[in-house]
Design an enzyme around this catalytic site. Structure first.
Site, mmCIF file in Angstrom:
data_model
loop_
_atom_site.group_PDB
_atom_site.id
_atom_site.type_symbol
_atom_site.label_atom_id
_atom_site.label_comp_id
_atom_site.label_asym_id
_atom_site.label_seq_id
_atom_site.Cartn_x
_atom_site.Cartn_y
_atom_site.Cartn_z
ATOM 1 N N CYS A 150 -36.092 13.323 4.894
ATOM 2 C CA CYS A 150 -35.937 12.420 6.207
ATOM 3 C C CYS A 150 -34.341 12.128 6.354
ATOM 4 C CB CYS A 150 -36.809 11.420 5.857
ATOM 5 S SG CYS A 150 -36.870 10.260 7.250
ATOM 6 N N CYS A 210 -33.895 8.463 7.351
ATOM 7 C CA CYS A 210 -34.244 7.438 6.422
ATOM 8 C C CYS A 210 -32.883 7.470 5.372
ATOM 9 C CB CYS A 210 -35.409 7.889 5.339
ATOM 10 S SG CYS A 210 -36.723 8.520 6.362
ATOM 11 N N ASP A 211 -32.459 8.638 5.013
ATOM 12 C CA ASP A 211 -31.408 8.870 3.901
ATOM 13 C C ASP A 211 -30.071 9.157 4.293
ATOM 14 O OD1 ASP A 211 -33.870 8.156 2.176
ATOM 15 O OD2 ASP A 211 -34.185 10.267 2.096
#
Ligand code: NAP
Length: 281
Positions: free
Chosen positions: A90, A93-94
């Site tokens: 993701c 997300c990261d």
């Protein structure tokens, strides 16, 4: 990230903004939104039961199962060990953790291109590793990636191994043309090779298709269990677009409405029969 193809947003719209708008619209019509994991379902009988991570249980006459799909794994030994330590599924997300780092994205579809393009906001360089020499992604996404100076394409290559003890230090690439291998030093690896429908909650309860999606009756959202409907990516092995999923949700809402109306009719005719049988008609 940016959703380019949802009707009504000619300039594109960010995914979270689109979701906020959908939620506000649903709430305007009386929907109540709860944030929790569903840990189990009981779909037998006319009253369905949904148990949440908090332990709370909710009962309902119908359920719409719309759990979407989950990222596919490469299936390599180091993948699980280094997940969260340089291996990610993701970018939104990261991506932030890879500021000024060198990273790679695996895959050649819209997801991979979207992730790679997004990651150039943070990373100093993004390799896009694809097993063939042409992309599966839509033309507009491809063009954007080809024009991005931070993205370098690594064609005809697959990831044979992920290197690093506590964090990703690189990958071993294997040529899909001649089988030769070479190492590519990296700080992170984003895997974007497709998705599988999330059916874990309904295994053994609902019929599935050969492709692993929840089986529905024709173009409806009716599953193999009366009162349980399914919508979105979890029933769709082919199109999987935000707008097709939204349309699928509309189908489910209408099917639920018809199901409840038919049930209400059946209940009231049962009541009439009971009253008639008791001599009260
Ligand atoms: P996808 O279209 O199935 O593409 C998966 C890619 O990963 C393919 O290029 C495939 O290679 C490669 N791949 C699969 N297994 C692999 C493996 N084991 N090792 C190496 N490579 C592997 O999946 P997706 O990109 O997640 O897209 C899914 C659907 O969502 C599509 O319909 C897409 O249009 C849609 N989507 C839309 C948007 C958007 O409109 N903004 C964004 C994301 C996704 P091959 O090409 O060789 O098969």
């Amino acid at each position: 990230t940016e959703v380019e193809n949802f009707p009504g947003f000619p300039e594109g719209i960010m995914g979270p903004d689109l979701m906020d708008k959908m939620q506000a619209q649903a709430e305007r019509f009386g929907a109540e939104v709860l944030y929790d994991d569903v840990v189990s379902l009981d779909v037998d009988g006319p009253v369905k039961r949904v148990t949440l991570g908090s332990g709370a249980a909710h009962e309902a006459a119908t359920i719409v199962y719309a759990t979407g799909s989950a990222p596919r794994k490469l299936g390599l030994a180091g993948e699980a060990r280094l997940s969260g330590h340089g291996v990610s599924y993701c970018a939104t997300c990261d991506g932030f953790f890879f500021r000024e780092r060198v990273i790679a994205v695996v895959g050649g579809g819209d997801s991979a291109i979207e992730e790679a393009t997004f990651l150039t906001k943070f990373a100093s360089k993004v390799y896009l590793i694809h097993r063939r020499d042409e992309l599966r992604a839509s033309k507009i996404m491809q063009q954007r990636a080809f024009h991005n100076e931070k993205i370098e394409f690594v064609w005809n290559s697959e990831v044979a191994d992920i290197l690093g003890d506590d964090a990703v230090t690189g990958v071993v690439l294997r040529s899909t043309l001649d089988g030769s291998t070479r190492e590519l030093p990296l700080d992170g690896l984003f895997v974007a090779i497709g998705n599988d429908p999330r059916t874990h909650l309904v295994h053994g309860m609902l019929d599935l298709t050969a492709e692993g999606t929840v089986w529905v009756d024709g173009r409806s959202s009716r599953t193999s269990v009366p009162g349980v409907f399914a919508a979105g990516d979890v029933i769709d092995p082919t199109y999987r677009q935000a707008v097709t999923a939204a349309g699928s949700g509309t189908v489910a809402a209408l099917d639920v409405e018809h199901y409840l109306a038919a049930r209400a009719d059946a209940v009231s005719s049962d009541e009439l029969e009971t009253v008639a049988a008791a001599g009260g008609a």
